[in-house]
Motif scaffolding. Sequence first.
Motif, PDB file in Angstrom:
ATOM      1  N   UNK A 215       0.831  -1.290  -0.165  1.00 36.81           N
ATOM      2  CA  UNK A 215      -0.084   0.166   0.043  1.00 36.81           C
ATOM      3  C   UNK A 215       0.808   1.122   0.047  1.00 36.81           C
ATOM      4  N   UNK A 216       2.245   1.319  -0.318  1.00 38.40           N
ATOM      5  CA  UNK A 216       2.950   2.521  -0.317  1.00 38.40           C
ATOM      6  C   UNK A 216       2.435   3.250  -1.632  1.00 38.40           C
ATOM      7  N   UNK A 217       2.292   4.688  -1.280  1.00 37.67           N
ATOM      8  CA  UNK A 217       2.501   5.283  -2.366  1.00 37.67           C
ATOM      9  C   UNK A 217       3.774   5.366  -3.279  1.00 37.67           C
ATOM     10  N   UNK A 218       3.888   5.931  -4.637  1.00 40.19           N
ATOM     11  CA  UNK A 218       5.089   6.066  -5.220  1.00 40.19           C
ATOM     12  C   UNK A 218       6.057   6.915  -4.395  1.00 40.19           C
ATOM     13  N   UNK A 219       5.785   8.035  -3.721  1.00 36.94           N
ATOM     14  CA  UNK A 219       6.467   8.889  -3.254  1.00 36.94           C
ATOM     15  C   UNK A 219       7.077   8.223  -1.753  1.00 36.94           C
ATOM     16  N   UNK A 220       6.342   7.332  -1.368  1.00 37.29           N
ATOM     17  CA  UNK A 220       6.733   6.536  -0.082  1.00 37.29           C
ATOM     18  C   UNK A 220       7.715   5.565  -0.368  1.00 37.29           C
ATOM     19  N   UNK A 221       7.510   4.908  -1.646  1.00 38.77           N
ATOM     20  CA  UNK A 221       8.443   4.017  -2.223  1.00 38.77           C
ATOM     21  C   UNK A 221       9.966   4.465  -2.604  1.00 38.77           C
ATOM     22  N   UNK A 222       9.745   5.876  -3.070  1.00 33.34           N
ATOM     23  CA  UNK A 222      11.010   6.435  -3.237  1.00 33.34           C
ATOM     24  C   UNK A 222      11.844   6.741  -1.973  1.00 33.34           C
ATOM     25  N   UNK A 223      11.180   7.263  -1.087  1.00 38.59           N
ATOM     26  CA  UNK A 223      11.879   7.761   0.147  1.00 38.59           C
ATOM     27  C   UNK A 223      12.161   6.655   1.227  1.00 38.59           C
ATOM     28  N   UNK A 224      11.293   5.645   1.138  1.00 39.27           N
ATOM     29  CA  UNK A 224      11.575   4.782   2.483  1.00 39.27           C
ATOM     30  C   UNK A 224      12.118   3.289   1.669  1.00 39.27           C
ATOM     31  N   UNK A 225      12.241   3.231   0.471  1.00 41.23           N
ATOM     32  CA  UNK A 225      12.826   1.716  -0.347  1.00 41.23           C
ATOM     33  C   UNK A 225      13.777   2.012  -1.360  1.00 41.23           C
ATOM     34  N   UNK A 226      13.631   3.063  -2.227  1.00 46.89           N
ATOM     35  CA  UNK A 226      14.523   3.184  -3.252  1.00 46.89           C
ATOM     36  C   UNK A 226      15.718   3.921  -2.735  1.00 46.89           C
ATOM     37  N   UNK A 227      15.395   5.024  -2.119  1.00 45.61           N
ATOM     38  CA  UNK A 227      16.872   5.868  -1.872  1.00 45.61           C
ATOM     39  C   UNK A 227      17.502   5.238  -0.843  1.00 45.61           C
ATOM     40  N   UNK A 228      16.873   4.663   0.422  1.00 48.01           N
ATOM     41  CA  UNK A 228      17.919   4.048   1.326  1.00 48.01           C
ATOM     42  C   UNK A 228      18.665   2.887   0.677  1.00 48.01           C
ATOM     43  N   UNK A 229      18.259   2.222  -0.391  1.00 45.88           N
ATOM     44  CA  UNK A 229      19.041   1.295  -1.043  1.00 45.88           C
ATOM     45  C   UNK A 229      20.116   1.770  -1.838  1.00 45.88           C
ATOM     46  N   UNK A 230      19.800   2.970  -2.432  1.00 44.32           N
ATOM     47  CA  UNK A 230      20.705   3.418  -3.300  1.00 44.32           C
ATOM     48  C   UNK A 230      22.010   4.298  -2.678  1.00 44.32           C
ATOM     49  N   UNK A 231      21.854   4.630  -1.466  1.00 41.43           N
ATOM     50  CA  UNK A 231      22.688   5.259  -0.722  1.00 41.43           C
ATOM     51  C   UNK A 231      24.156   4.937  -1.014  1.00 41.43           C
ATOM     52  N   UNK A 232      24.533   3.640  -0.952  1.00 43.33           N
ATOM     53  CA  UNK A 232      25.835   3.275  -1.041  1.00 43.33           C
ATOM     54  C   UNK A 232      26.657   3.823  -2.431  1.00 43.33           C
ATOM     55  N   UNK A 233      25.755   3.601  -3.621  1.00 44.17           N
ATOM     56  CA  UNK A 233      25.965   4.023  -4.990  1.00 44.17           C
ATOM     57  C   UNK A 233      26.099   5.691  -4.764  1.00 44.17           C
ATOM     58  N   UNK A 234      25.196   6.212  -4.290  1.00 45.62           N
ATOM     59  CA  UNK A 234      25.041   7.792  -4.427  1.00 45.62           C
ATOM     60  C   UNK A 234      26.216   8.188  -3.550  1.00 45.62           C
ATOM     61  N   UNK A 235      26.596   7.578  -2.494  1.00 44.85           N
ATOM     62  CA  UNK A 235      27.715   8.203  -1.551  1.00 44.85           C
ATOM     63  C   UNK A 235      29.186   8.256  -2.437  1.00 44.85           C
ATOM     64  N   UNK A 236      29.286   6.969  -3.126  1.00 43.46           N
ATOM     65  CA  UNK A 236      30.394   6.894  -4.082  1.00 43.46           C
ATOM     66  C   UNK A 236      30.338   8.009  -5.183  1.00 43.46           C
ATOM     67  N   UNK A 237      29.410   8.496  -5.674  1.00 46.34           N
ATOM     68  CA  UNK A 237      29.351   9.596  -6.515  1.00 46.34           C
ATOM     69  C   UNK A 237      29.694  10.713  -5.736  1.00 46.34           C
ATOM     70  N   UNK A 238      29.270  10.921  -4.611  1.00 45.96           N
ATOM     71  CA  UNK A 238      29.558  12.278  -3.809  1.00 45.96           C
ATOM     72  C   UNK A 238      31.250  12.339  -3.498  1.00 45.96           C
ATOM     73  N   UNK A 239      31.571  11.109  -3.164  1.00 45.95           N
ATOM     74  CA  UNK A 239      33.195  10.947  -3.047  1.00 45.95           C
ATOM     75  C   UNK A 239      33.903  11.258  -4.111  1.00 45.95           C
ATOM     76  N   UNK A 240      33.621  10.856  -5.731  1.00 42.29           N
ATOM     77  CA  UNK A 240      34.224  11.265  -6.666  1.00 42.29           C
ATOM     78  C   UNK A 240      34.124  12.758  -6.920  1.00 42.29           C
ATOM     79  N   UNK A 241      32.956  13.262  -6.525  1.00 45.87           N
ATOM     80  CA  UNK A 241      32.645  14.660  -7.043  1.00 45.87           C
ATOM     81  C   UNK A 241      33.638  15.508  -5.880  1.00 45.87           C
ATOM     82  N   UNK A 242      33.586  15.219  -4.741  1.00 52.86           N
ATOM     83  CA  UNK A 242      34.176  15.906  -3.821  1.00 52.86           C
ATOM     84  C   UNK A 242      35.805  15.817  -4.239  1.00 52.86           C
TER      85      UNK A 242
END
Length: 237
Positions: free
Chosen positions: A144-171
């Motif tokens: 019953x999650x809405x698309x917004x909830x899926x993004x914030x509670x499922x997708x983004x938390x699981x994408x954090x390791x790869x996202x942080x890798x991009x932040x480290x490269x950018x930094x």
Amino acid sequence: MAERYGKGLLGALAAAALLALLVHWIGLNVIRHYRDDLQFYLQAHLFLVAVSMLAALAVGVPVGILLSRPFMARRAERFMQLFNVGNTVPPLAVLALSLGILGIGDGPAIFALFLASLLPIVRNTYEGLRNVPASLKEAATGIGMTPRQVLLKVELPNAVPILIGGVRIALALNVGTAPLAFLIGANSLGSLIFPAIALNNQPMLLLGAAATALLALLLDGAVTLFSRLCLERGLAR
């Protein structure tokens, strides 16, 4: 747990040993002589990096999220190619273009550093969200999650390791490019490096270069530590 803390201790000891070697190599007298200049230019360098990175995060993460949405599936790679083309322009050329448009000083330097930092953040946000297993998203939708909830509670938390890798490269790109800001009238650690080259002042050159390298390592370590703490807290819930 003990193994992780052991690795952290070894890393801290290695960093301390590297710092001691650099201090010995440069010389305490040189550091004392340029202490005030080093402090001033280090603060200016951090200001450029902080403002440009915050701007890159504020733009790059939402753009990466937008490109990862299903309605953008056919056009996402085209937009990515635009970012890739922009990233092939050398930082010095971007600084020169910024100088021509925005004038001299911190403004064009921040704009150029922002552009240099943008692609890794957009790319890794996009790839991180794309690589979230479809089964997780389907399960979240099924309860019953809405698309917004899926993004914030499922997708983004699981994408954090790869996202942080991009932040480290950018930094790393940002900190390493910021000394060039001296060439367009902005203060940074390049204000130690480039005059030292012109004056053939090797101790001053080593001090500026070593400070830039150490700053990159410290900021990368801080981002890595912060991401680990966030992930551990997320897993603990």
